[in-house]
Design a protein around this motif. Structure first.
Motif, PDB file in Angstrom:
ATOM      1  N   ALA A  40      36.323  48.717  49.292  1.00 56.92           N
ATOM      2  CA  ALA A  40      36.532  47.905  48.089  1.00 56.92           C
ATOM      3  C   ALA A  40      37.914  48.156  47.497  1.00 56.92           C
ATOM      4  N   ALA A  41      38.365  49.393  47.534  1.00 60.17           N
ATOM      5  CA  ALA A  41      39.700  49.719  47.006  1.00 60.17           C
ATOM      6  C   ALA A  41      40.801  49.011  47.793  1.00 60.17           C
ATOM      7  N   ARG A  42      40.556  48.756  49.066  1.00 60.12           N
ATOM      8  CA  ARG A  42      41.540  48.079  49.924  1.00 60.12           C
ATOM      9  C   ARG A  42      41.582  46.568  49.703  1.00 60.12           C
ATOM     10  N   VAL A  43      40.479  45.992  49.233  1.00 58.42           N
ATOM     11  CA  VAL A  43      40.402  44.523  49.119  1.00 58.42           C
ATOM     12  C   VAL A  43      40.070  44.074  47.686  1.00 58.42           C
ATOM     13  N   LYS A  44      40.635  44.783  46.721  1.00 57.45           N
ATOM     14  CA  LYS A  44      40.353  44.456  45.317  1.00 57.45           C
ATOM     15  C   LYS A  44      40.693  43.006  44.982  1.00 57.45           C
ATOM     16  N   LYS A  45      41.817  42.516  45.509  1.00 58.89           N
ATOM     17  CA  LYS A  45      42.231  41.134  45.209  1.00 58.89           C
ATOM     18  C   LYS A  45      41.211  40.123  45.723  1.00 58.89           C
ATOM     19  N   ILE A  46      40.611  40.420  46.852  1.00 56.44           N
ATOM     20  CA  ILE A  46      39.589  39.532  47.413  1.00 56.44           C
ATOM     21  C   ILE A  46      38.307  39.633  46.578  1.00 56.44           C
ATOM     22  N   LEU A  47      37.869  40.858  46.284  1.00 59.96           N
ATOM     23  CA  LEU A  47      36.627  41.057  45.533  1.00 59.96           C
ATOM     24  C   LEU A  47      36.688  40.444  44.143  1.00 59.96           C
ATOM     25  N   TYR A  48      37.856  40.460  43.535  1.00 58.79           N
ATOM     26  CA  TYR A  48      38.038  39.877  42.204  1.00 58.79           C
ATOM     27  C   TYR A  48      37.708  38.387  42.203  1.00 58.79           C
ATOM     28  N   GLN A  49      37.863  37.755  43.346  1.00 57.26           N
ATOM     29  CA  GLN A  49      37.674  36.303  43.452  1.00 57.26           C
ATOM     30  C   GLN A  49      36.315  35.924  44.069  1.00 57.26           C
ATOM     31  N   GLN A  50      35.379  36.898  44.106  1.00 57.68           N
ATOM     32  CA  GLN A  50      34.077  36.640  44.722  1.00 57.68           C
ATOM     33  C   GLN A  50      32.937  36.752  43.714  1.00 57.68           C
ATOM     34  N   PRO A  51      31.922  35.900  43.889  1.00 62.34           N
ATOM     35  CA  PRO A  51      30.706  36.036  43.084  1.00 62.34           C
ATOM     36  C   PRO A  51      29.834  37.146  43.657  1.00 62.34           C
ATOM     37  N   CYS A  52      28.894  37.618  42.886  1.00 66.06           N
ATOM     38  CA  CYS A  52      27.956  38.622  43.368  1.00 66.06           C
ATOM     39  C   CYS A  52      26.544  38.077  43.193  1.00 66.06           C
ATOM     40  N   TYR A  53      25.843  37.945  44.296  1.00 66.39           N
ATOM     41  CA  TYR A  53      24.515  37.335  44.275  1.00 66.39           C
ATOM     42  C   TYR A  53      23.385  38.280  43.906  1.00 66.39           C
ATOM     43  N   CYS A  54      23.697  39.445  43.370  1.00 63.61           N
ATOM     44  CA  CYS A  54      22.643  40.237  42.733  1.00 63.61           C
ATOM     45  C   CYS A  54      22.520  39.795  41.272  1.00 63.61           C
ATOM     46  N   HIS A  55      23.395  38.876  40.895  1.00 58.42           N
ATOM     47  CA  HIS A  55      23.424  38.268  39.555  1.00 58.42           C
ATOM     48  C   HIS A  55      23.710  39.289  38.451  1.00 58.42           C
ATOM     49  N   CYS A  56      24.569  40.243  38.771  1.00 58.73           N
ATOM     50  CA  CYS A  56      24.977  41.227  37.775  1.00 58.73           C
ATOM     51  C   CYS A  56      25.847  40.595  36.692  1.00 58.73           C
ATOM     52  N   ASP A  57      26.306  39.366  36.928  1.00 61.11           N
ATOM     53  CA  ASP A  57      27.021  38.666  35.861  1.00 61.11           C
ATOM     54  C   ASP A  57      26.081  38.435  34.683  1.00 61.11           C
ATOM     55  N   ARG A  58      24.815  38.224  34.975  1.00 58.67           N
ATOM     56  CA  ARG A  58      23.805  38.019  33.918  1.00 58.67           C
ATOM     57  C   ARG A  58      23.309  39.342  33.343  1.00 58.67           C
ATOM     58  N   SER A  59      23.011  40.297  34.242  1.00 55.94           N
ATOM     59  CA  SER A  59      22.384  41.539  33.780  1.00 55.94           C
ATOM     60  C   SER A  59      23.384  42.601  33.317  1.00 55.94           C
ATOM     61  N   GLN A  60      24.607  42.576  33.864  1.00 55.82           N
ATOM     62  CA  GLN A  60      25.596  43.609  33.546  1.00 55.82           C
ATOM     63  C   GLN A  60      26.846  43.056  32.866  1.00 55.82           C
ATOM     64  N   GLY A  61      26.970  41.734  32.816  1.00 56.77           N
ATOM     65  CA  GLY A  61      28.154  41.126  32.239  1.00 56.77           C
ATOM     66  C   GLY A  61      29.357  41.138  33.167  1.00 56.77           C
ATOM     67  N   HIS A  62      29.149  41.318  34.450  1.00 56.90           N
ATOM     68  CA  HIS A  62      30.261  41.356  35.407  1.00 56.90           C
ATOM     69  C   HIS A  62      30.905  39.989  35.567  1.00 56.90           C
ATOM     70  N   GLY A  63      32.219  40.015  35.801  1.00 58.85           N
ATOM     71  CA  GLY A  63      32.962  38.777  35.989  1.00 58.85           C
ATOM     72  C   GLY A  63      33.238  38.448  37.440  1.00 58.85           C
TER      73      GLY A  63
END
Length: 167
Positions: free
Chosen positions: A85-108
């Protein structure tokens, strides 16, 4: 006609009931097979209607958040996930997460999972992180990787590759 030992079965006897039950069973089975493709299609439509979890379409003007250090974790798979993850931060920043932590954790985005301890306990985050890494190594753009994640391709990641300590 009467039925009994040695006597023929009439129109409403057990033989006729057996045929009726068999006919109903076959009809129900055929009807079930006829409706199965519609149910599968309806499930696919429901997934398509579900909103894509939070992500960023472009990189921010400033620095990205740091990921946690792999040494904080005891699991080799988790250590590898955080190192990658540390190597591909720029890629991860532009990806959704399907555990839906955007709802439960407020992740962007998926990067937020690795900026904290959330990913360490989430198979979805870890698999998506490995998928993003593997696809970026193949030359895919962040948008192409996102499309793959949205289609569930991250679920096919071979986790055995990450069970040994990275060099």
């Amino acid at each position: 006609m009467a039925s009994g030992p040695g006597k023929p079965v009439g129109l409403h006897g057990e033989n006729m009931r057996g045929k009726i039950v068999c006919g109903i069973s076959i009809t129900a089975l055929l009807l079930g097979f006829a409706l199965l493709p519609r149910a599968a299609s309806r499930q696919a439509q429901d997934n398509a209607l579900e909103p894509v979890p939070a992500f960023h379409a472009a990189l921010p003007p400033g620095p990205l958040p740091a990921t946690l250090g792999p040494s904080l974790f005891t699991s080799v798979v988790v250590q590898n996930a955080y190192a990658i993850a540390a190597r591909v931060k720029k890629i991860l920043y532009q990806q959704p997460c399907y555990c839906h932590c955007d709802r439960s954790q407020g992740h962007g985005s998926l990067l937020d999972c690795f900026a904290g301890k959330h990913a360490s306990g989430c198979d979805v985050c870890i698999r998506e992180g490995f998928y993003a890494y593997e696809q970026s190594r193949k030359g895919k753009t962040a948008a192409q990787i996102r499309t793959g994640i949205e289609h569930g391709e991250w679920q096919q990641v071979d986790m055995t590759k990450y069970q040994a300590p990275a060099n």
